[in-house]
Design an enzyme around this catalytic site. Structure first.
Site, mmCIF file in Angstrom:
data_model
loop_
_atom_site.group_PDB
_atom_site.id
_atom_site.type_symbol
_atom_site.label_atom_id
_atom_site.label_comp_id
_atom_site.label_asym_id
_atom_site.label_seq_id
_atom_site.Cartn_x
_atom_site.Cartn_y
_atom_site.Cartn_z
ATOM 1 N N HIS A 1 -6.225 0.378 -15.227
ATOM 2 C CA HIS A 1 -6.498 1.293 -14.337
ATOM 3 C C HIS A 1 -7.782 0.783 -13.384
ATOM 4 O O HIS A 1 -7.750 0.931 -12.050
ATOM 5 C CB HIS A 1 -7.269 2.626 -15.022
ATOM 6 C CG HIS A 1 -7.792 3.682 -13.929
ATOM 7 N ND1 HIS A 1 -6.837 4.667 -13.929
ATOM 8 C CD2 HIS A 1 -8.809 3.836 -13.352
ATOM 9 C CE1 HIS A 1 -7.422 5.679 -13.108
ATOM 10 N NE2 HIS A 1 -8.486 5.200 -12.628
ATOM 11 N N LYS B 1 -5.995 -3.031 -5.491
ATOM 12 C CA LYS B 1 -5.502 -2.053 -4.050
ATOM 13 C C LYS B 1 -6.506 -2.323 -3.058
ATOM 14 O O LYS B 1 -6.151 -2.390 -1.722
ATOM 15 C CB LYS B 1 -5.102 -0.682 -4.582
ATOM 16 C CG LYS B 1 -3.974 -0.348 -5.236
ATOM 17 C CD LYS B 1 -3.594 0.960 -5.303
ATOM 18 C CE LYS B 1 -4.675 1.575 -6.391
ATOM 19 N NZ LYS B 1 -4.429 3.045 -6.391
ATOM 20 N N ASN B 2 -7.833 -2.023 -3.387
ATOM 21 C CA ASN B 2 -8.795 -2.041 -2.328
ATOM 22 C C ASN B 2 -8.955 -3.422 -1.780
ATOM 23 O O ASN B 2 -9.003 -3.598 -0.703
ATOM 24 C CB ASN B 2 -10.191 -1.921 -3.108
ATOM 25 C CG ASN B 2 -10.370 -0.310 -3.145
ATOM 26 O OD1 ASN B 2 -9.968 0.645 -2.374
ATOM 27 N ND2 ASN B 2 -10.689 0.203 -4.457
ATOM 28 N N GLU C 1 -6.887 -0.523 -9.390
ATOM 29 C CA GLU C 1 -7.818 0.145 -8.174
ATOM 30 C C GLU C 1 -8.365 -1.082 -7.448
ATOM 31 O O GLU C 1 -8.371 -1.150 -6.090
ATOM 32 C CB GLU C 1 -8.860 1.157 -8.914
ATOM 33 C CG GLU C 1 -9.953 1.624 -7.811
ATOM 34 C CD GLU C 1 -8.910 2.706 -6.740
ATOM 35 O OE1 GLU C 1 -7.999 2.913 -7.228
ATOM 36 O OE2 GLU C 1 -9.491 2.801 -5.858
HETATM 37 C C1 W6P Z 1 -13.464 -4.454 0.284
HETATM 38 C C2 W6P Z 1 -13.759 -2.918 -0.240
HETATM 39 C C3 W6P Z 1 -13.521 -3.099 -1.670
HETATM 40 C C4 W6P Z 1 -13.813 -2.177 -2.893
HETATM 41 C C5 W6P Z 1 -13.566 -2.708 -4.080
HETATM 42 C C6 W6P Z 1 -12.838 -3.896 -4.352
HETATM 43 C C7 W6P Z 1 -12.821 -4.648 -3.360
HETATM 44 C C8 W6P Z 1 -12.922 -4.322 -2.113
HETATM 45 N N1 W6P Z 1 -12.973 -5.139 -0.774
HETATM 46 O O1 W6P Z 1 -13.257 -4.860 1.406
#
Ligand code: W6P
Length: 392
Positions: free
Chosen positions: A230, A237-238, A234
């Protein structure tokens, strides 16, 4: 119910079952159905009661939102369902089966609670102006509410997987894998995030995985693979979205995502680095703020919903999963370049106990005490600039 709530909603009840948690979570091979039953018929009402008492401390406006009332009713129903087993004979297999069925019913009943609660927050935002105090209270509450939910679902899953109908998957203890292969979970989460990314952007960054281990043993921990998955899904993906959007969907090449997996003696650390342009420091805290996040959307099939869009509750919930077993999740950003996301896990299982919210005076005080006002100021002393170097 109110009378029972008082009885169960005390910390004392929980104290004497700490050792049983350990028994359930870590050596279920030895725990019998009736032992688990005896433990859960007491512990689950305690956890439900604890959070029901906290719901009552929510800001008035939120407390009266229809979705919050609905959630409150679900908790009350489940609490009542469990009370039915208060005196049941633990050697009666019919009762044990009925209990397992009740747990499954409870789990299903609470399926959509994350979303419903988020809707309540959205409704509140639309209906009322929210001051810093209310916002802080909601943040404090939701972290505890969702953590409480994670812990309850964990216990229910353990019981139903160990003593329910379906056969236990090989080598797992309920949903715990005593030999959780971290690299496999990383690759799995990457592959599935990449699938979404390819579908939406028709491109995706590669993965470069580096593994450092002083002891030269494979990266294996006692963990709940679904929790780790999980979190990683997440973060991937970000990171993917940031990389593709930062370099433009039409770019020929994208800088790879780098994962560094480090197995220490105490910590197992997973660092995910992306070159997606980073985020300004001022935005950082907002990524974990429920009030600034969009509510999780119901799963709809169709191509019109961007699968990687919006910061939902994914990041705050992922951090709760990490903290649940005394780990953590942190972001460090280099605005203009990229972001590092770090997951900390306890490498030793005996340190990975549950971290649970407790309902007590300290917690009550949180809701009634206004948030700290700043005792630092960035006020400029104009005199310094008018005559900065006067020496007379
Ligand atoms: C980003 C914003 C973010 C949140 C969580 C994980 C990776 C990233 N990269 O630009």
């Amino acid at each position: 119910v109110a009378a029972h709530l008082g009885e169960f909603g005390s910390v004392g009840v929980r104290a004497d079952v700490q050792s049983v948690i350990h028994a359930i979570v870590y050596s279920c091979q030895n725990a019998t159905n009736s032992e688990s039953y005896l433990f859960l018929r007491k512990e689950l009402p305690v956890r439900l009661a604890n959070i029901m008492k906290e719901i009552k401390l929510l800001p008035e406006h939120l407390l009266h939102m229809p979705s919050v009332c609905a959630v409150s009713d679900l908790y009350r129903m489940s609490f009542v369902d469990l009370l039915e087993f208060e005196k049941g004979d633990c050697n009666d297999s019919k009762i044990l089966d009925k209990f397992t069925d009740a747990l499954i019913k409870i789990r299903n009943r609470h399926q959509d609670v994350v979303m419903t609660m988020a809707q309540g927050v959205m409704e509140l935002k639309e209906a009322h102006a929210i001051n810093a105090n209310v916002e802080a209270n909601i943040q404090y509450f939701l972290d505890r509410f969702y953590m409480n939910r994670i812990s309850i679902r964990m216990l229910i899953n353990q019981h139903t997987m160990l003593f329910g109908e379906s056969v236990n998957s090989h080598n797992h203890i309920g949903c715990i894998d005593p030999n959780c292969d971290v690299v496999r979970v990383i690759e799995d989460a990457y592959a599935n995030a990449r699938f979404l990314c390819d579908q939406y952007y028709l491109a995706s960054p590669e993965l470069v995985l580096k593994y450092h281990n002083a002891d030269k043993t494979p990266a294996r921990v006692v963990y709940v693979p679904s929790h780790l998955y999980h979190m990683l899904f997440e973060l991937f993906k970000n990171a993917m979205r940031a990389v593709i959007e930062h370099h433009g969907t039409g770019a020929d090449e994208f800088p790879a995502l780098e994962v560094l997996l480090v197995m220490g003696t105490e910590d197992l650390v997973i660092k995910l680095s992306d070159q997606g342009g980073g985020i300004p420091r001022s935005v950082m805290d907002l990524l974990f703020n429920y009030m600034y996040s969009t509510a999780p959307q119901p799963a709809v099939s169709g191509l019109d919903t961007p699968p990687l869009a919006g910061y939902g509750y994914g990041l705050p919930l992922s951090r709760l999963y990490a903290r649940y077993f005394h780990g953590d999740l942190m972001l460090t950003s280099f605005e203009g370049f990229g972001t590092d996301a770090v997951i900390y896990l306890k490498a030793i299982s005996s340190e990975a106990n549950e971290l649970l919210p407790v309902y007590n005076k300290t917690c009550q005080r949180q809701y009634s005490t206004p948030i700290q006002t700043h005792d630092w100021s960035s006020q400029v002393h104009s005199a310094m600039f008018i005559r900065p170097f006067s020496t007379n």
